[in-house]
Each structure stands twice: as structure tokens, then as C-alpha cells.
Design an enzyme around this catalytic site. Structure first.
Site, PDB file in Angstrom:
ATOM      1  N   SER A  16      -4.322  -4.403  -6.242  1.00 36.12           N
ATOM      2  CA  SER A  16      -3.135  -5.141  -5.734  1.00 36.12           C
ATOM      3  C   SER A  16      -3.421  -6.086  -4.827  1.00 36.12           C
ATOM      4  CB  SER A  16      -2.074  -4.068  -5.164  1.00 36.12           C
ATOM      5  OG  SER A  16      -0.901  -4.656  -5.002  1.00 36.12           O
ATOM      6  N   HIS A 125       5.127  -4.387  -8.362  1.00 36.61           N
ATOM      7  CA  HIS A 125       4.639  -4.525  -9.575  1.00 36.61           C
ATOM      8  C   HIS A 125       5.582  -4.506 -10.947  1.00 36.61           C
ATOM      9  CE1 HIS A 125       0.708  -5.539  -7.907  1.00 36.61           C
ATOM     10  NE2 HIS A 125       0.911  -4.491  -7.004  1.00 36.61           N
TER      11      HIS A 125
END
Length: 239
Positions: A16, A125
């Protein structure tokens, strides 16, 4: 710290937000521009979904398809989908709070060992972050993105980035797409990586990698003490 000791990576990756550290190491972004972009990225993500509306939970002990099916069933209450494929037996889901809670209930009924609500500020996400993705695209046009000087594995597609244009495209998509960390680690192993060094606070990624492949060497560096320990282990491996 590692580079000063003569340790250079063959390939880099990050989970991430950590992918931006990989970009800096591969000279895709300067440190200054990475910090500026990360700050904007964080603000865009915060603005995309009101605080308290979104949620994330870690699902323990179930396969990908079962989790996808449960998310689809719970989506009658709002957006919910797999967000982080961390390691075998641990997948995080994210979305609208009520839908995430419903998916968790369904997954417990389907045999999940545990459903752990995560203390995060938003449903990262997922498609709920599309507004942030659009804003980030504009911000990226204002900075210099360079060709990588070493392989960087994308945690969005679990492949080595081809060029800077693909990197820019994936930067935009990453905030609203699932993180395939398990797949990314397997890609690196397929490339011949047998030693992983986690750089930064904690050993979260190290614990994931141990569950993905028990045959690889996993080290970490977060301070002088762990640096010394890692250097000693690397010397032993080379002996």
C-alpha cells in the site's frame, strides 16, 4: 543505512503506502516529491469517505472465493469487497461499515476463525476511494516520475512495473484497488529472491512472508540493533 553497509536490493516492493518508499529507492520519485504526493494522497483518501462511514476487517482462516462471495452477498447494504490479500488465511475486507459488519457475520457462519475489525480511518483500496483516485491523477501530472533503476513489484497487479507510464497509471488505481501482497511476494520469489529485508518499524510484513513461504530468509531493519543483527545474518549466509 543498508546501502552504507554495501547492501543493495535486487528488487523492491511495498504494501500500500509502502510502495512509495519502493519508488524512492528505485529513483522513480525523489524523496521530496514522494513526501508531497503521499501527503496529498492521504488527504484525498480522507476526504473521499466521511469519517465513521467506512470500515475494514481482517478475515482469518478462509479462502479468497468464499470471502468474495460473502462480500457480494453483503453488498446489498453497500460497497464491501476484499481490500488486502496479505497472506494465506488472512484477507482484509473494506467498505461501508454496515456492509463490512454483515460480511463479517456471514463469514463467521461460513467458518472464519476470526473476524477482526481494524482501527483505520477509512475503507481503503475499494471503489469508494474513486474520488481520491481522480484527484491523485491530477497531482501526479505535476511531478516528475522517472524510469525505475531497479525492478519494482506492483502490489496492485503483482508484476514488475514495465515503465514509468505504467507506474503513473497504477499509482492512480492503487488507492481504489485491492492490494495483492501475497501474490507480490510470490512474484519476487519466482524472480529468484530468497532473502527479504523489511525496512521500517515493526515486523508485520515479515510475519506475512513467513506464512507465504517458510523456505526464504526474512530479516528486518528498524534501528541500529536490528541493522547489526541483519548484517551478521547476511555475513553468515555469504560464508
Amino acid at each position: 543505512m543498508l546501502e552504507e553497509k554495501g547492501i543493495k536490493p535486487a528488487v523492491v516492493a511495498g504494501l500500500s503506502l509502502g510502495e512509495y518508499s519502493a519508488f524512492v529507492k528505485a529513483n522513480v520519485l525523489s524523496f521530496k516529491e514522494a513526501v508531497q504526493l503521499v501527503k496529498k494522497r492521504g488527504q484525498y483518501m480522507t476526504d473521499a469517505v466521511p469519517l465513521g462511514k467506512g470500515a475494514m476487517s481482517a478475515i482469518m482462516g478462509l479462502d479468497r472465493q468464499t470471502i468474495k462471495d460473502a462480500c457480494e452477498e453483503a453488498s446489498i447494504l453497500g460497497v464491501v469487497s476484499p481490500a488486502n490479500y496479505n497472506m494465506p488465511g488472512q484477507i482484509a475486507i473494506a467498505g461501508i461499515k454496515e456492509a463490512v459488519e454483515k460480511a463479517g457475520e456471514i463469514l463467521l457462519e461460513k467458518g472464519a476463525k476470526r473476524v477482526v475489525p481494524l482501527q483505520v480511518s477509512g475503507p481503503f483500496h475499494t471503489q469508494l476511494l474513486e474520488p481520491a483516485s481522480i484527484q491523485l491523477k491530477e497531482a501526479i501530472t505535476a511531478i516528475s516520475v522517472h524510469e525505475p533503476t531497479l525492478p519494482v513489484v506492483s502490489n496492485t497487479i503483482a508484476e514488475v512495473f514495465k515503465d514509468k507510464e505504467q507506474i503513473k497509471d497504477m499509482m492512480v488505481k492503487q488507492v481504489m484497488s485491492p492490494v495483492y501482497w501475497e501474490d507480490s511476494v510470490r512474484t519476487m520469489i519466482d524472480l529468484g529472491v530468497d532473502t527479504f529485508i523489511e525496512v521500517g518499524p515493526g515486523k508485520t510484513l515479515s510475519s506475512f512472508i513467513k506464512k507465504i513461504d517458510k523456505t526464504v530468509t526474512i530479516l528486518n531493519v528498524e534501528n541500529e540493533k536490528t541493522l547489526e543483527k541483519t548484517m551478521k545474518k547476511l555475513a553468515e549466509l555469504e560464508a
